[in-house]
Design a protein around this motif. Structure first.
Motif, PDB file in Angstrom:
ATOM      1  N   PHE A  68     -38.757  55.604 -30.522  1.00  0.00           N
ATOM      2  CA  PHE A  68     -38.999  55.262 -31.925  1.00  0.00           C
ATOM      3  C   PHE A  68     -38.782  56.492 -32.788  1.00  0.00           C
ATOM      4  CE2 PHE A  68     -41.952  52.736 -29.267  1.00  0.00           C
ATOM      5  CZ  PHE A  68     -41.391  51.493 -29.470  1.00  0.00           C
ATOM      6  N   ASN A  69     -37.604  56.608 -33.363  1.00  0.00           N
ATOM      7  CA  ASN A  69     -37.298  57.697 -34.279  1.00  0.00           C
ATOM      8  C   ASN A  69     -36.253  57.211 -35.290  1.00  0.00           C
ATOM      9  OD1 ASN A  69     -34.530  58.313 -33.185  1.00  0.00           O
ATOM     10  ND2 ASN A  69     -35.726  58.798 -31.340  1.00  0.00           N
ATOM     11  N   PHE A  70     -35.955  58.064 -36.259  1.00  0.00           N
ATOM     12  CA  PHE A  70     -35.059  57.659 -37.344  1.00  0.00           C
ATOM     13  C   PHE A  70     -33.669  57.300 -36.858  1.00  0.00           C
ATOM     14  CE2 PHE A  70     -37.839  60.571 -40.062  1.00  0.00           C
ATOM     15  CZ  PHE A  70     -38.639  59.517 -40.460  1.00  0.00           C
TER      16      PHE A  70
ATOM     17  N   GLN B 272     -32.932  56.028 -33.844  1.00  0.00           N
ATOM     18  CA  GLN B 272     -32.970  54.823 -33.029  1.00  0.00           C
ATOM     19  C   GLN B 272     -33.083  53.545 -33.845  1.00  0.00           C
ATOM     20  OE1 GLN B 272     -32.069  54.994 -30.071  1.00  0.00           O
ATOM     21  NE2 GLN B 272     -33.632  55.634 -28.639  1.00  0.00           N
ATOM     22  N   GLU B 273     -33.778  53.595 -34.959  1.00  0.00           N
ATOM     23  CA  GLU B 273     -34.080  52.373 -35.700  1.00  0.00           C
ATOM     24  C   GLU B 273     -32.838  51.555 -36.067  1.00  0.00           C
ATOM     25  OE1 GLU B 273     -34.601  49.866 -39.185  1.00  0.00           O
ATOM     26  OE2 GLU B 273     -33.561  51.797 -39.139  1.00  0.00           O
TER      27      GLU B 273
ATOM     28  N   TRP C  81     -31.388  49.897 -32.895  1.00  0.00           N
ATOM     29  CA  TRP C  81     -32.114  48.699 -32.468  1.00  0.00           C
ATOM     30  C   TRP C  81     -31.783  47.518 -33.368  1.00  0.00           C
ATOM     31  CZ3 TRP C  81     -34.102  48.247 -27.915  1.00  0.00           C
ATOM     32  CH2 TRP C  81     -34.624  49.364 -27.241  1.00  0.00           C
ATOM     33  N   GLN C  82     -31.751  47.763 -34.686  1.00  0.00           N
ATOM     34  CA  GLN C  82     -31.476  46.663 -35.613  1.00  0.00           C
ATOM     35  C   GLN C  82     -30.077  46.096 -35.411  1.00  0.00           C
ATOM     36  OE1 GLN C  82     -32.204  47.668 -39.702  1.00  0.00           O
ATOM     37  NE2 GLN C  82     -34.398  47.283 -39.521  1.00  0.00           N
TER      38      GLN C  82
ATOM     39  N   VAL D 108     -30.321  51.603 -45.303  1.00  0.00           N
ATOM     40  CA  VAL D 108     -31.660  51.904 -44.780  1.00  0.00           C
ATOM     41  C   VAL D 108     -32.622  51.888 -45.970  1.00  0.00           C
ATOM     42  CG1 VAL D 108     -33.080  53.548 -43.490  1.00  0.00           C
ATOM     43  CG2 VAL D 108     -30.646  53.329 -42.969  1.00  0.00           C
TER      44      VAL D 108
END
Length: 265
Positions: free
Chosen positions: A25-27, A29-30, A33-34, A195
């Motif tokens: 969970f970091n900037f 990765q987000e 994942w999306q 983002v």
């Protein structure tokens, strides 16, 4: 996978949990994942596992079980083949560790350990290549058979460089260090940012200061800790930061030369 790797690097349970949570969970990765970025996700899962298996072998694990585990891990990470540049990056850490281990053991006179790692590297290369031939062969053929300007190598020296320059606009040292160098943080479509929460981290003074905390703690830990493994991963981390900056960084001119002159760079 990061949890497994950390179990082979340190006995600190806090480090196991912290590294695993930050890795997942970091900037950076987000958006992966999306967007369900299969190539990136495959690499992110497989790389720590492959390193853990290699480190475990260096600590005394048997050859054939280790090769089997590494081959299975390569299948898990085979989705990276959809993104050739990411595939090349994903192939760097494990061979580098093998080379570093082999060189160090030769230097200190442990010839048997060096030969053992060399055998592991050779057998793993053959098995991994064979088990991934189903995508390596067609992907390699597709990359090399399009003609000048059509294939991956051709684009390296032509239109792709301008794209690299554009992507590197946001990859300054401070942005990359804080995992805020992705171009999606600074772009949008029809006035809607890619983002939505990026403006908070980019312009809020408290968030800006806080974004430096984890990188500072990380490198402080590297500086104060002892052990050859941590030295290796510190080097990998610094090398990764430099590569992540592209042509926008202190080594930008070197990166541009490598991009233009080294095939598949």
């Amino acid at each position: 996978s990061m949890y497994v790797l950390m179990r082979h690097l340190t006995s600190s349970r806090i480090a196991w949990s912290a590294a695993s949570l930050i890795y997942m969970f970091n900037f950076y990765q987000e958006p992966i994942w999306q967007g369900i970025n299969i190539a990136n996700l495959s690499a992110l899962v497989a790389m720590p596992l492959a390193l853990a298996i290699t480190i475990r072998f260096a600590a005394g694990a048997r050859l054939l079980p280790s090769v089997t585990l590494l081959a299975f891990t390569s299948v898990i990470g085979s989705g990276v083949g959809a993104n050739p540049p990411m595939a090349l990056i994903a192939m760097i850490p494990v061979p580098l560790y093998m080379i570093a281990y082999f060189t160090h053991r030769l230097f200190i006179g442990q010839r048997a350990a060096a030969i053992r790692m060399l055998a592991f590297a050779c057998v793993s290369l053959v098995v991994v290549a064979l088990i991934n031939a189903y995508w390596l062969i067609p992907q390699s053929y597709g990359l090399l058979s399009g003609g000048p300007g059509q294939n991956f190598i051709g684009r390296t020296k032509t239109g792709a460089f301008s794209q690299l320059v554009n992507l590197s606009k946001s990859t300054g040292p401070a942005n990359v260090w804080r995992l805020q160098g992705a171009w999606t943080w600074y772009g949008g479509h029809l006035g809607v940012p890619y983002v939505p929460y990026s403006s908070f981290y980019l312009f809020n003074p408290i968030a800006i200061v806080a974004s430096f905390v984890f990188p500072l703690l990380t490198f402080t830990g590297f500086l104060t800790a002892k052990g050859r493994k941590l030295i290796f991963f510190t080097g990998i981390g610094m090398f990764g930061l430099i590569l992540s900056m592209g042509v926008n960084g202190p080594f930008g001119s070197i990166y541009a030369w490598l991009w233009d002159n080294i095939p598949l760079f």
